[in-house]
Design a protein around this motif. Sequence first.
Motif, mmCIF file in Angstrom:
data_model
loop_
_atom_site.group_PDB
_atom_site.id
_atom_site.type_symbol
_atom_site.label_atom_id
_atom_site.label_comp_id
_atom_site.label_asym_id
_atom_site.label_seq_id
_atom_site.Cartn_x
_atom_site.Cartn_y
_atom_site.Cartn_z
ATOM 1 N N LEU A 146 0.813 -1.218 0.000
ATOM 2 C CA LEU A 146 0.000 0.000 0.000
ATOM 3 C C LEU A 146 0.848 1.270 0.000
ATOM 4 O O LEU A 146 0.383 2.323 -0.391
ATOM 5 N N LEU A 147 2.079 1.135 0.480
ATOM 6 C CA LEU A 147 2.939 2.318 0.515
ATOM 7 C C LEU A 147 3.964 2.304 -0.625
ATOM 8 O O LEU A 147 4.867 3.128 -0.656
ATOM 9 N N LEU A 148 3.805 1.345 -1.523
ATOM 10 C CA LEU A 148 4.839 1.114 -2.525
ATOM 11 C C LEU A 148 5.264 2.365 -3.302
ATOM 12 O O LEU A 148 6.451 2.666 -3.420
ATOM 13 N N ASP A 149 4.276 3.086 -3.810
ATOM 14 C CA ASP A 149 4.614 4.283 -4.604
ATOM 15 C C ASP A 149 5.449 5.263 -3.785
ATOM 16 O O ASP A 149 6.408 5.849 -4.269
ATOM 17 N N GLN A 150 5.016 5.448 -2.534
ATOM 18 C CA GLN A 150 5.713 6.417 -1.692
ATOM 19 C C GLN A 150 7.127 5.940 -1.360
ATOM 20 O O GLN A 150 8.075 6.728 -1.345
ATOM 21 N N ILE A 151 7.249 4.632 -1.090
ATOM 22 C CA ILE A 151 8.578 4.103 -0.785
ATOM 23 C C ILE A 151 9.513 4.330 -1.971
ATOM 24 O O ILE A 151 10.644 4.790 -1.812
ATOM 25 N N ARG A 152 9.005 4.024 -3.153
ATOM 26 C CA ARG A 152 9.822 4.237 -4.358
ATOM 27 C C ARG A 152 10.269 5.687 -4.482
ATOM 28 O O ARG A 152 11.451 5.979 -4.661
ATOM 29 N N THR A 153 9.312 6.582 -4.343
ATOM 30 C CA THR A 153 9.642 7.995 -4.491
ATOM 31 C C THR A 153 10.680 8.425 -3.462
ATOM 32 O O THR A 153 11.634 9.141 -3.767
ATOM 33 N N ILE A 154 10.481 7.970 -2.236
ATOM 34 C CA ILE A 154 11.401 8.355 -1.167
ATOM 35 C C ILE A 154 12.798 7.787 -1.423
ATOM 36 O O ILE A 154 13.803 8.485 -1.278
ATOM 37 N N LEU A 155 12.861 6.537 -1.842
ATOM 38 C CA LEU A 155 14.175 5.935 -2.090
ATOM 39 C C LEU A 155 14.872 6.567 -3.293
ATOM 40 O O LEU A 155 16.095 6.741 -3.295
ATOM 41 N N LEU A 156 14.084 6.918 -4.304
ATOM 42 C CA LEU A 156 14.676 7.574 -5.470
ATOM 43 C C LEU A 156 15.179 8.965 -5.111
ATOM 44 O O LEU A 156 16.083 9.487 -5.728
ATOM 45 N N ASN A 157 14.568 9.550 -4.094
ATOM 46 C CA ASN A 157 14.958 10.899 -3.677
ATOM 47 C C ASN A 157 15.674 10.877 -2.324
ATOM 48 O O ASN A 157 15.619 11.836 -1.565
ATOM 49 N N ALA A 158 16.337 9.754 -2.071
ATOM 50 C CA ALA A 158 16.963 9.576 -0.762
ATOM 51 C C ALA A 158 17.940 10.697 -0.426
ATOM 52 O O ALA A 158 18.072 11.089 0.731
#
Length: 533
Positions: A146-158
């Motif tokens: 359920l948080l996948l999109d947000q996790i991706r965005t956060i990791l890409l913008n780490a």
Amino acid sequence: MSEKTIGHGTWYDKMAQKVISRERKLGQSLDLVKTEMGLGASGFPHIGSLGDAARSYAVTLALKEMGFNSELVAFCDDTDGLRKVPVGLPASLKKYLGFPVSSIPDPFGCHESYGKHMSSLLLDALDKCGIQYHYLSAKEVYEKGLLLDQIRTILLNAKKVGEIVKEEVGQDRYTEVLPFFPVCSKCGRIYTTKAYKFEPETDKVLYKCEGLEIRGKLIAGCGHEGEADIAKGEGKLTWKSEFAARWKALDIRFEAYGKDIADSVKINDRICREVLCFEPPSHAKYEMFLDKGGKKISKSAGNVFTPQVWFRYGSPQSLLLLMLKRFVGTRTLDVSDIPSYMNELDELEDVYFGKKQVGAKEAVKLRGLYEYCWVMKTPAKPSIHVPYNLLAFLVKMAPQECLNAFLTEKLQSYRYLQKNQQVDADLAKRVEYALNWVQDFEEIKETPVSLTEAEEAAVTNIVTVLEAADEPDEIQNAIFNAAKTNGLKPGAFFKTLYLILMGAPQGPRLGPYILAMGKQNVIAALRRALSKK
RNA sequence: GGGCCCGUAGCUCAGUCAGGCUAGAGCAUCGGACUUUUAAUCCGAGGGUCGCGGGUUCAAUUCCCGUCGGGCCCGCCA
């Protein structure tokens, strides 16, 4: 100048209005306005955890009262790792330090995991208080992606996330490490892993299980190097970014928080806005609950004051009163405060039902507070109000064998009950609270009483009379006579008798009480006092 | 290093959604009544420079700034 009352006139109504006007300004949908609370699962829930729930739920109620659809999301932090074995639990749990609490077996054996057990304690308290919530388990949320999109965005913008953390709190860890804790596939621990690379094509995070120092203690890693799939719940975001992900994914519009995580909220607000491009929810910060010594109430310190403890001596509504009465300000708290909250709730009820008159402005506020204490499901008619102290006193004095009859008679004679009126369910509950109270805190001490010669003679007289007497008045009179014939002041002598019979300087009218207690018991007690010389 | 809370009667505190008549309550103290007495109850009294200094305002316990005292949180994880 405007004296218009917002909603029910409480802080929560005002907050709800603020939330709405902010959401309108942001142009967001108002179909469902969600509030959120965190549900701790790593230790025994303390009173403060319930405060978080009560206050958020009050805002949800206020929103509903304003005609909006709203719900409270209870987000269970069951993927958090165990950092310390709480006081009172077996040291054998040490081997699970660093494990997500949802993967640790329940030491009590009644739930599917340690985390479930702990969080269910709080959920149970919420249910007792009538707080409704939409339950979400972090474990399931992560597993379902359920948080996948947000996790991706956060990791890409780490990198950006790391900078924000550094700017806000000066911690530079996340300029190097990804804000994500994989669960080590070899040893099962979280927190021990250091995530160093994200591969967007596969949704994998590469990590090494190095160990981490928490509160001066090292949780050792196993050295394993592996990869975690962020879409399958093989890890979680750190708290310095997880809130932001939750807020956006779950569309949260309000979240209260304790000042201990103030920095975390500040960081998450920025991440939410600057990385996830989502306007973070409205906030309200509250103070911690302190015990009377001024120490933060926390599970690890061992001074656990749980909702369950409260419910042993006081009603759910009285606990909500404590939580809702005042939003700001540090609250010092002690079990011994419970009776006063019980009494205060009765006062609110009197105001609510118009039995007690106060100023108009005051009345609005107090009525509102009462309604929130009852989560808007106020009783149709007032309950029977017997001051807590009085009940405690009565149950202490009451002969064990006929507690109810004794109480009923006394309460009738004190006019708390009408003639022939019996103890109802609510009152019975109050009696139970008082009984627990007396049992736990006011054990009747058998203080030896030393008697003067005159007192001895008087006591002897009474014993003689008691052998034959069986009328309350007869006994009552005998006591007076015994005092007078031995040159004692009746008042002082009564005091002596109370001390002998119940260890308190005063008590109920003795004539009837002695009969109720059992004449022979009393005679025995008096003889004991005489022989103690 | 950063941030927060508290400071009002002898004690514990209300008085902070939203500044407004002589600042309230409970307990404690003292006085009176009921005098066979029960947790008493009833009536009454005393007691406060609202921490201190400034500011805004017609008006500040309340809002703002500063200051002193007590305490807490964060600075590793959550």
